[in-house]
Design a protein around this motif. Sequence first.
Motif, mmCIF file in Angstrom:
data_model
loop_
_atom_site.group_PDB
_atom_site.id
_atom_site.type_symbol
_atom_site.label_atom_id
_atom_site.label_comp_id
_atom_site.label_asym_id
_atom_site.label_seq_id
_atom_site.Cartn_x
_atom_site.Cartn_y
_atom_site.Cartn_z
ATOM 1 N N ARG A 165 4.121 -5.656 -9.854
ATOM 2 C CA ARG A 165 3.947 -5.143 -11.167
ATOM 3 C C ARG A 165 4.202 -6.183 -12.210
ATOM 4 O O ARG A 165 5.553 -6.691 -11.903
ATOM 5 N N GLN A 202 -5.991 3.843 -12.225
ATOM 6 C CA GLN A 202 -5.690 3.118 -11.001
ATOM 7 C C GLN A 202 -6.716 3.140 -10.051
ATOM 8 O O GLN A 202 -7.476 4.356 -9.927
ATOM 9 N N SER A 240 -0.819 -3.631 -12.106
ATOM 10 C CA SER A 240 -0.212 -3.774 -10.691
ATOM 11 C C SER A 240 -1.263 -3.915 -9.878
ATOM 12 O O SER A 240 -2.531 -3.834 -9.967
ATOM 13 N N THR A 241 -0.875 -4.570 -8.638
ATOM 14 C CA THR A 241 -1.843 -4.660 -7.774
ATOM 15 C C THR A 241 -1.210 -4.759 -6.168
ATOM 16 O O THR A 241 0.309 -4.650 -6.309
ATOM 17 N N GLY A 242 -1.681 -4.069 -5.234
ATOM 18 C CA GLY A 242 -1.112 -4.067 -3.993
ATOM 19 C C GLY A 242 -1.886 -3.750 -2.598
ATOM 20 O O GLY A 242 -3.196 -3.624 -2.819
ATOM 21 N N ASP A 298 3.341 -3.623 -3.450
ATOM 22 C CA ASP A 298 3.083 -3.241 -4.768
ATOM 23 C C ASP A 298 3.792 -4.502 -5.644
ATOM 24 O O ASP A 298 5.021 -4.702 -5.460
ATOM 25 N N LEU A 331 3.024 2.587 -5.134
ATOM 26 C CA LEU A 331 1.792 2.379 -4.476
ATOM 27 C C LEU A 331 0.975 3.518 -4.604
ATOM 28 O O LEU A 331 1.066 4.763 -4.946
#
Length: 173
Positions: free
Chosen positions: A102, A18, A52-54, A100, A76
Amino acid sequence: KGWDHQLKDEPGIEIIAQRMQMFDGPDLPLGIETDFGAHLGVALGNVRTYGSTGLTARIGWDLNSSFGPPRIRPALSGAGEFVPGTPEDPLGGYFFVGVDGRAVARDMFLDGNLWRDGPSVEDRRPIVGDLQAGVAMHYRSVQLAFTFVNRTEEFIRQDGPQRFGALSISISR
């Protein structure tokens, strides 16, 4: 449905990477600071495989002391590590909110065992999202944090989103 529908024993492996980038926000009156962070992540393993992104936003005092409170994965970005307050400035804390998303390729708890046949959920959703909010406070070398999570449904017949909280205490030496 009973014990015949449980996961079988299987070693669990998950490699997680991450990257989080923090950005300073505007300073507010009374010494209040703001910042926000964007993150990208990937997990590969037989337990979970996802991308994932957030985004996370924080407001409070002494934001440079940490990247955020610890969280139960998947979640997160955040860490239990923090820089303790100094004798001249022992207190710090902040409120935070984040989202977040996914893209889930595999989730052992819904797809079943990887190495054995077994039960699985037929209508798993490939996209899952979290909305998280909470507060973290530290005094000298002790940090207390509370996070509330609202997670979207992970399969179609699920009876609403999951809502849970996490309380953590971190001690710096």
